[in-house]
Motif scaffolding. Structure first.
Motif, mmCIF file in Angstrom:
data_model
loop_
_atom_site.group_PDB
_atom_site.id
_atom_site.type_symbol
_atom_site.label_atom_id
_atom_site.label_comp_id
_atom_site.label_asym_id
_atom_site.label_seq_id
_atom_site.Cartn_x
_atom_site.Cartn_y
_atom_site.Cartn_z
ATOM 1 N N VAL A 109 30.654 43.031 36.315
ATOM 2 C CA VAL A 109 31.074 41.684 36.706
ATOM 3 C C VAL A 109 32.087 41.745 37.844
ATOM 4 O O VAL A 109 32.767 42.753 38.036
ATOM 5 C CB VAL A 109 31.682 40.916 35.514
ATOM 6 N N SER A 110 32.188 40.640 38.572
ATOM 7 C CA SER A 110 33.221 40.516 39.598
ATOM 8 C C SER A 110 34.554 40.215 38.936
ATOM 9 O O SER A 110 34.619 39.870 37.749
ATOM 10 C CB SER A 110 32.853 39.398 40.569
ATOM 11 N N ALA A 111 35.634 40.305 39.696
ATOM 12 C CA ALA A 111 36.970 40.037 39.152
ATOM 13 C C ALA A 111 37.097 38.600 38.670
ATOM 14 O O ALA A 111 37.783 38.323 37.681
ATOM 15 C CB ALA A 111 38.034 40.345 40.209
ATOM 16 N N ARG A 117 35.460 38.558 35.311
ATOM 17 C CA ARG A 117 36.289 39.305 34.355
ATOM 18 C C ARG A 117 37.449 38.457 33.845
ATOM 19 O O ARG A 117 37.812 38.531 32.659
ATOM 20 C CB ARG A 117 36.824 40.580 35.029
ATOM 21 N N THR A 169 34.221 46.119 35.736
ATOM 22 C CA THR A 169 34.597 45.216 36.822
ATOM 23 C C THR A 169 34.594 45.969 38.148
ATOM 24 O O THR A 169 35.038 47.119 38.222
ATOM 25 C CB THR A 169 36.002 44.631 36.578
ATOM 26 N N TRP A 170 34.092 45.321 39.185
ATOM 27 C CA TRP A 170 34.115 45.943 40.509
ATOM 28 C C TRP A 170 35.147 45.246 41.399
ATOM 29 O O TRP A 170 35.533 44.111 41.164
ATOM 30 C CB TRP A 170 32.738 45.902 41.158
#
Length: 368
Positions: free
Chosen positions: A299-301, A304, A317-318
């Motif tokens: 998931v993206s920040a 998240r 998370t990326w």
């Protein structure tokens, strides 16, 4: 952990499931079916064409006049003519029960909030496109309605920590009487892995710039695997062109919108489900459905943040750039071990939490 006695629950939602992946309407329908299974009577009021093909016992669906799938003014006005004399509590999905606040109905009216107008405005301005800026004007109108209507609801249920926190930041004079966080629930009937090997990546959702699918496709140039894209939207043609331009060939496949059972099967055979959204989300249903199907999730920040302080195991998370996304996806695909959906997201537990809230509100409205 159930309510003291059976209740009659009225649900106002713009449509019901069966028309694509996830969505707040699917959340509401699953809850309605769970409440009926627990002995409550549920009356669902929806828009034309919004009745599911199968309706369980103790659930009645009524289509009110208006536009299909939209909270049109005609439909909202029609909600005021609904007989609520024997209803114990009303649940409005998003703005579904907004006009009932003006009707003087003497029963608890609860709003199920999947996001806030403030977060929508922030998201659209962060995209920095003329179309998004123009679209934010509608959200400003929604914000004015929130400021006026929030204090009138008996309670507002945020479907994730970030939604409740956003509502809590509203000024005191515009705050709801009560804000409760109850997450989206996933039924245990979600398809499990059928023994097939898990491989590849999967995106499920609307094809819109704010969903970040372009970032995911660009990252595939640094990942040795395949990507299945499920969903439709205004960005589909541009995304297909992008995949062709990057010469990804058969490594990126667009499936269009698929029914939930087919999506669940794909999740059960996928190594990693990716949710690269740029927007401030409520609590994406796809994350929980992926975990329930046993897939790891990247998931993206911004996504998240919707999970609160403790993200379920299996969620990675990326950092925001393409290289980071490709790296995290690769790491997630190599992870082993069984992914389990936490009990707090089990539909049965979620339905019971609503029942306890409704029972408490019913007692308060009766002076009990």
């Amino acid at each position: 952990m159930t309510a003291d006695s059976s209740m009659t629950i009225a649900v106002f939602s713009r449509s019901m499931p069966g028309h694509g992946p996830g969505g707040m309407e699917l959340v509401a329908w699953r809850l309605a079916c769970a409440w009926a299974a627990n002995g409550h009577v549920v009356r669902v009021y929806t828009t034309p064409g919004g009745t599911p093909s199968e309706v369980p016992d103790r659930v009645a669906v009524t289509e009110l006049a208006g536009l299909p799938g939209k909270y049109s003014r005609t439909w909202l006005r029609a909600t005021r003519d609904v007989d609520l004399s024997d209803v114990d509590v009303v649940l409005g999905v998003s703005a579904g029960a907004r006009y009932l606040l003006r009707s003087g109905a003497r029963r608890p009216i609860v709003m199920q909030a999947h996001g806030t107008s403030v977060d929508e405005i922030i998201t659209k301005w962060s995209l920095r496109t003329p179309r998004a800026a123009i679209g934010s004007l509608r959200n400003f109108v929604g914000l004015l309605q929130d400021l006026r209507n929030y204090p009138r609801y008996t309670a507002v249920v945020g479907i994730g920590p970030s939604v409740s926190e956003s509502i809590d930041r509203y000024p005191r004079w515009a705050s709801p009487k009560r804000v409760v966080t109850i997450p989206n629930g996933i039924p245990d009937s979600t398809v499990k892995n059928d023994g097939m090997p898990r491989n590849g990546f999967l995106y499920v959702g609307r094809l819109h710039r704010e969903k970040g699918v372009d970032l995911l496709i660009r990252s595939m140039g640094d990942v040795d695997s395949v990507l299945d894209v499920v969903g439709d939207g205004p960005e589909r043609a541009r995304l297909e062109h992008l995949a062709s331009e990057l010469r990804l060939g058969e490594r990126v496949k667009f499936h269009g919108a698929l029914p939930p059972p087919e999506i669940a099967t794909m999740m059960s055979r996928t190594a990693v489900v990716v949710v690269p959204s740029r927007r401030r989300e409520g609590l994406p249903l796809v994350v929980m459905e992926a975990l329930a199907a046993g897939a790891h999730v990247v998931v993206s920040a911004t996504v998240r943040a919707t999970l609160g302080d403790d993200a379920p195991g299996g969620v990675l998370t990326w950092g925001g750039d393409r290289a980071s996304l490709a790296s995290v996806m690769t790491s997630a695909a190599k992870m082993e071990g069984r992914v389990v959906l936490p009990a707090e997201y089990d539909l049965r537990n979620v339905a019971r939490r609503y029942e306890l809230l409704f029972d408490e509100l019913r007692g308060e409205s009766r002076g009990g």
